[in-house]
Write a protein that holds these residues in place. Structure first.
Motif, short mmCIF file in Angstrom:
data_model
loop_
_atom_site.label_atom_id
_atom_site.label_comp_id
_atom_site.label_asym_id
_atom_site.label_seq_id
_atom_site.Cartn_x
_atom_site.Cartn_y
_atom_site.Cartn_z
N GLN A 93 0.83 -1.21 0.00
CA GLN A 93 0.00 0.00 0.00
C GLN A 93 0.86 1.25 0.00
O GLN A 93 0.63 2.18 -0.78
CB GLN A 93 -0.92 0.02 1.21
CG GLN A 93 -2.01 -1.01 1.20
CD GLN A 93 -2.84 -0.97 2.47
OE1 GLN A 93 -2.59 -0.19 3.37
NE2 GLN A 93 -3.84 -1.83 2.53
N LEU A 94 1.87 1.28 0.88
CA LEU A 94 2.72 2.46 0.97
C LEU A 94 3.55 2.66 -0.29
O LEU A 94 3.72 3.79 -0.76
CB LEU A 94 3.63 2.35 2.19
CG LEU A 94 2.95 2.50 3.54
CD1 LEU A 94 3.94 2.27 4.68
CD2 LEU A 94 2.30 3.86 3.67
N SER A 95 4.09 1.58 -0.85
CA SER A 95 4.91 1.72 -2.05
C SER A 95 4.09 2.25 -3.22
O SER A 95 4.56 3.12 -3.97
CB SER A 95 5.59 0.40 -2.41
OG SER A 95 4.63 -0.57 -2.78
N LEU A 96 2.88 1.78 -3.37
CA LEU A 96 2.03 2.28 -4.46
C LEU A 96 1.59 3.71 -4.21
O LEU A 96 1.57 4.53 -5.13
CB LEU A 96 0.82 1.37 -4.63
CG LEU A 96 1.11 -0.03 -5.15
CD1 LEU A 96 -0.14 -0.88 -5.15
CD2 LEU A 96 1.72 0.03 -6.53
N THR A 97 1.26 4.04 -2.96
CA THR A 97 0.82 5.40 -2.64
C THR A 97 1.95 6.40 -2.83
O THR A 97 1.74 7.46 -3.43
CB THR A 97 0.30 5.45 -1.19
OG1 THR A 97 -0.75 4.49 -1.04
CG2 THR A 97 -0.22 6.82 -0.84
N VAL A 98 3.13 6.09 -2.34
CA VAL A 98 4.27 7.00 -2.49
C VAL A 98 4.62 7.17 -3.96
O VAL A 98 4.88 8.29 -4.42
CB VAL A 98 5.48 6.50 -1.67
CG1 VAL A 98 6.74 7.27 -1.99
CG2 VAL A 98 5.17 6.59 -0.18
N PHE A 147 4.56 10.75 -6.04
CA PHE A 147 5.69 11.27 -6.80
C PHE A 147 5.32 11.49 -8.27
O PHE A 147 5.75 12.48 -8.87
CB PHE A 147 6.90 10.34 -6.69
CG PHE A 147 7.75 10.61 -5.49
CD1 PHE A 147 8.35 11.84 -5.29
CD2 PHE A 147 7.94 9.63 -4.54
CE1 PHE A 147 9.13 12.10 -4.18
CE2 PHE A 147 8.72 9.87 -3.41
CZ PHE A 147 9.31 11.11 -3.23
N ILE A 148 4.54 10.61 -8.85
CA ILE A 148 4.13 10.78 -10.24
C ILE A 148 3.32 12.06 -10.39
O ILE A 148 3.56 12.87 -11.30
CB ILE A 148 3.35 9.55 -10.74
CG1 ILE A 148 4.30 8.36 -10.90
CG2 ILE A 148 2.64 9.85 -12.05
CD1 ILE A 148 3.60 7.04 -11.14
N ILE A 149 2.36 12.26 -9.50
CA ILE A 149 1.55 13.49 -9.54
C ILE A 149 2.44 14.71 -9.34
O ILE A 149 2.30 15.73 -10.04
CB ILE A 149 0.43 13.44 -8.47
CG1 ILE A 149 -0.55 12.31 -8.77
CG2 ILE A 149 -0.29 14.78 -8.37
CD1 ILE A 149 -1.27 12.44 -10.09
#
Length: 117
Positions: free
Chosen positions: A86-91, A95-97
């Motif tokens: 969850q954290l890796s996808l959220t972070v 960063f992409i945004i």
């Protein structure tokens, strides 16, 4: 011969058991309410001048991100994954945004700079 594997730990069943029909309908209702709010803003609030276009865009972005959260969390089962994933996808998403916003700002600066000179 092909081997058939079965889940004996019950992990796959627990994921789907946590997402009951009631929870699905609840998430559907939340997504429906958010969509109705977006339509009200688009068809009544903005055309009648009750809100500026800039504020309307910010509200649309926030509501769209909220809808994306519910879709990813419940219908794509991310809510039931381990915290590390969850954290890796959220972070990564943040960063992409962030980089997209930086590119848009920097691109706008370069266009304005070229027009003024």
């Amino acid at each position: 011969m092909a081997e058939h594997h079965t889940h004996t730990d019950g992990h796959a069943h627990e994921e789907h058991a946590a997402l009951s029909k009631g929870k699905i309908w609840q998430v559907f209702g939340i997504l429906l309410v958010i969509t109705v709010i977006e339509f009200i803003i688009a068809l009544w609030v903005l055309p009648n001048g009750y809100m500026s276009q800039g504020i309307g865009n910010i509200i649309y972005i926030v509501l769209t991100l909220l809808k994306a959260f519910y879709i990813v969390a419940y219908f794509m089962h991310l809510k039931y994954e381990k915290l590390g994933l969850q954290l890796s996808l959220t972070v990564s998403f943040i960063f992409i945004i962030y980089f997209i916003v930086l590119m848009l700002i920097e691109g706008d600066f370069l266009n304005l700079h070229m027009i003024n000179h």
